[in-house]
Write a protein that holds these residues in place. Sequence first.
Motif, short mmCIF file in Angstrom:
data_model
loop_
_atom_site.label_atom_id
_atom_site.label_comp_id
_atom_site.label_asym_id
_atom_site.label_seq_id
_atom_site.Cartn_x
_atom_site.Cartn_y
_atom_site.Cartn_z
N PRO A 97 33.07 -83.97 26.56
CA PRO A 97 32.96 -82.93 27.60
C PRO A 97 34.29 -82.45 28.17
O PRO A 97 34.41 -81.27 28.49
CB PRO A 97 32.12 -83.60 28.69
CG PRO A 97 31.55 -84.81 28.10
CD PRO A 97 32.40 -85.21 26.94
N VAL A 117 26.85 -73.79 24.01
CA VAL A 117 27.02 -74.97 24.86
C VAL A 117 25.82 -75.15 25.81
O VAL A 117 25.31 -76.26 25.96
CB VAL A 117 28.34 -74.87 25.66
CG1 VAL A 117 28.47 -76.02 26.64
CG2 VAL A 117 29.53 -74.87 24.70
N PHE A 118 25.37 -74.06 26.41
CA PHE A 118 24.26 -74.18 27.37
C PHE A 118 22.88 -74.24 26.70
O PHE A 118 21.88 -74.40 27.37
CB PHE A 118 24.31 -73.04 28.39
CG PHE A 118 25.33 -73.28 29.47
CD1 PHE A 118 25.00 -74.03 30.60
CD2 PHE A 118 26.62 -72.80 29.36
CE1 PHE A 118 25.94 -74.28 31.58
CE2 PHE A 118 27.57 -73.05 30.33
CZ PHE A 118 27.23 -73.80 31.45
N TRP A 143 21.73 -75.18 37.50
CA TRP A 143 23.04 -75.19 36.83
C TRP A 143 23.61 -76.60 36.78
O TRP A 143 24.16 -77.02 35.77
CB TRP A 143 24.02 -74.26 37.56
CG TRP A 143 23.87 -72.84 37.11
CD1 TRP A 143 23.12 -71.87 37.71
CD2 TRP A 143 24.44 -72.22 35.95
NE1 TRP A 143 23.20 -70.69 37.01
CE2 TRP A 143 24.00 -70.88 35.93
CE3 TRP A 143 25.27 -72.67 34.93
CZ2 TRP A 143 24.38 -69.98 34.93
CZ3 TRP A 143 25.64 -71.77 33.94
CH2 TRP A 143 25.20 -70.45 33.95
N PHE A 165 32.87 -79.59 21.84
CA PHE A 165 32.09 -80.50 22.69
C PHE A 165 31.63 -81.71 21.88
O PHE A 165 31.75 -82.85 22.31
CB PHE A 165 30.86 -79.76 23.24
CG PHE A 165 31.05 -79.20 24.62
CD1 PHE A 165 30.83 -79.96 25.75
CD2 PHE A 165 31.46 -77.88 24.78
CE1 PHE A 165 31.01 -79.43 27.01
CE2 PHE A 165 31.64 -77.34 26.05
CZ PHE A 165 31.40 -78.12 27.17
N ILE A 175 24.50 -81.39 29.58
CA ILE A 175 25.53 -81.14 28.55
C ILE A 175 26.50 -82.33 28.50
O ILE A 175 26.84 -82.83 27.42
CB ILE A 175 26.30 -79.82 28.84
CG1 ILE A 175 25.36 -78.63 28.64
CG2 ILE A 175 27.53 -79.68 27.96
CD1 ILE A 175 25.88 -77.33 29.22
N ASN A 176 26.92 -82.78 29.69
CA ASN A 176 27.84 -83.93 29.74
C ASN A 176 27.23 -85.16 29.08
O ASN A 176 27.90 -85.92 28.39
CB ASN A 176 28.23 -84.24 31.18
CG ASN A 176 29.17 -83.20 31.73
OD1 ASN A 176 29.80 -82.47 30.98
ND2 ASN A 176 29.26 -83.10 33.05
N TRP A 228 34.71 -78.56 28.10
CA TRP A 228 34.73 -77.69 29.30
C TRP A 228 36.06 -76.96 29.43
O TRP A 228 36.10 -75.78 29.78
CB TRP A 228 34.46 -78.50 30.58
CG TRP A 228 33.03 -78.91 30.71
CD1 TRP A 228 32.55 -80.18 30.73
CD2 TRP A 228 31.88 -78.07 30.80
NE1 TRP A 228 31.19 -80.19 30.83
CE2 TRP A 228 30.75 -78.90 30.88
CE3 TRP A 228 31.70 -76.68 30.81
CZ2 TRP A 228 29.45 -78.40 30.99
CZ3 TRP A 228 30.40 -76.17 30.91
CH2 TRP A 228 29.31 -77.02 31.00
N ILE A 264 24.55 -78.67 33.48
CA ILE A 264 25.89 -79.24 33.22
C ILE A 264 25.79 -80.75 33.00
O ILE A 264 26.42 -81.31 32.09
CB ILE A 264 26.85 -78.88 34.38
CG1 ILE A 264 27.15 -77.38 34.33
CG2 ILE A 264 28.15 -79.68 34.30
CD1 ILE A 264 27.81 -76.82 35.56
#
Lengths: 424, 84
Positions: free
Chosen positions: A93, A315-316, B35, A88, B42-43, A97, B39
Amino acid sequence: MESAWYYYKYRRFIKWLGIYLAIAGPGIIVMVADNDAGGITTYAATGAKFGFNLIWLLVLLGPVAYVVQEMTVRLGAVTKRGHAEAIFDAFGPFWGWFSLIDLGFLDFLTMVTEFIGMTAALQIFGVPPILTIIGVSILMISIFVHGRYWTWEKIVLLFCVLNLIYIPAALLVHPQISDIFKGLIPSIPSTGFTGDFFMFFMANIGTTIAPWMIFFQQSSVVDKGMTEKDIPFGKFDTAVGAFFTVVVAIACVILTGMLLFKPGGVDIESAAEAAIVINGSYPIVGTALAIGLFDAGLLGAMCISLASSWAMGEVFGWAHSLNKKVSEAPMFYAFYFLSLIFAGIVVLIPRAPLVLITLFVQVIAVTLLPAALVFLLLLLNNEEMMGKYKNTLMQNIWGFLIVISIIIVSTLYALSAIFPEMFK
Amino acid sequence: MSSDNIENYQETKNMVEHVDEISEKGRISSVLKRWRTAIHNINKKYSKPRLKMTPLVKVSLLALRLYLILLVIILSYKFYTMVM
């Protein structure tokens, strides 16, 4: 004077050994777990089909696995990041992903195949699959929830020792040393370079490096808290693991090569089938093969599920260390438990397409493996990130050759799974 | 029980069920929202790749994309021939 020098050497060695034993773990675990249920099936089938003819290939695959996994040790120790997070961070991304979703899906399906191996192994002893699934799930959860990485690692290392059961079992069948040495010389079987030979050749290479291994070892190095100064020990640990992987694989080939192989080759579908056949004439060896298969599946399932949980946590941004208690890292543990339970349930579903799932694993692996390997090489060449630990020219030459070869062979192997007539 | 009481009871029951339904939907939507936010974060966090896009990196990533596209075409062909 001389005795003082020996004493000094001895003290240095003891100190070195002490540090190594504290650091040992990730390399041995990942390499021994590489001989998972699928791996043991491949080796058992190879021995039954080609006798000792492919032992030389297994010896060559040890250094191949070492070269790839050693890079994850350096990357983890220097960046303090798992492979998922590193992708990442370095590639953005899209690739992040892609890798994370592919890894999650692939790991789940591979876990199903580990459960298939475990249930098949214990069925030989009359244990019904549902009991195996429940027992294994309880065992895996109880090993996992100690809140200490050290405890988890040492318990898993004990299961790694059990994986060596193939070595005494191979000695019990009294193989001729001269035959083993003949197998060490690269050669093609007397039947020639057939489609079957190529399939087995590819399958053995395909089992050597799996995407989860890259993610697992890097995260494991980070969770263990290894730093730059621990890299030499981490490399040695990986080399020891690679050595044992090769020895176990050869022992497995010797077993079925001695007891099942006939001129022209014998086809077996799984290691469990080999254990059942061998059990009839050599009960101790058959039992050892079944116990080894169960242990291989268990080790694989423990490491694979952890690889996914670590990746998701990285990642989270969840707390994602085995040093945390369940209450401190609830999402990390929940992901692990759920993936474990769902994989077990899939195996228990009546008429679930288990053969198709096994086939699918090969196909999906080939979508992630090239990406994971290419990212690894690119990251290891980044001076800003790796500093003096970046790849040397020789490491790049070997790394590049190995990565390209693995990509080609694993792609051909996946294609042969999609089009079974391709290499006939 | 009189008919009025029965009606009141039914009405209350319906109302409770409706509230339950809304809160269930609310819970699901809040989970989905959480969620989605995660996301999105994160992006955003990784929006700028840290690795310098040298020609080697660019070529490698392009080769990977082409490889994956080729795999998708092969798998689609297999799926198509299986279905047909």
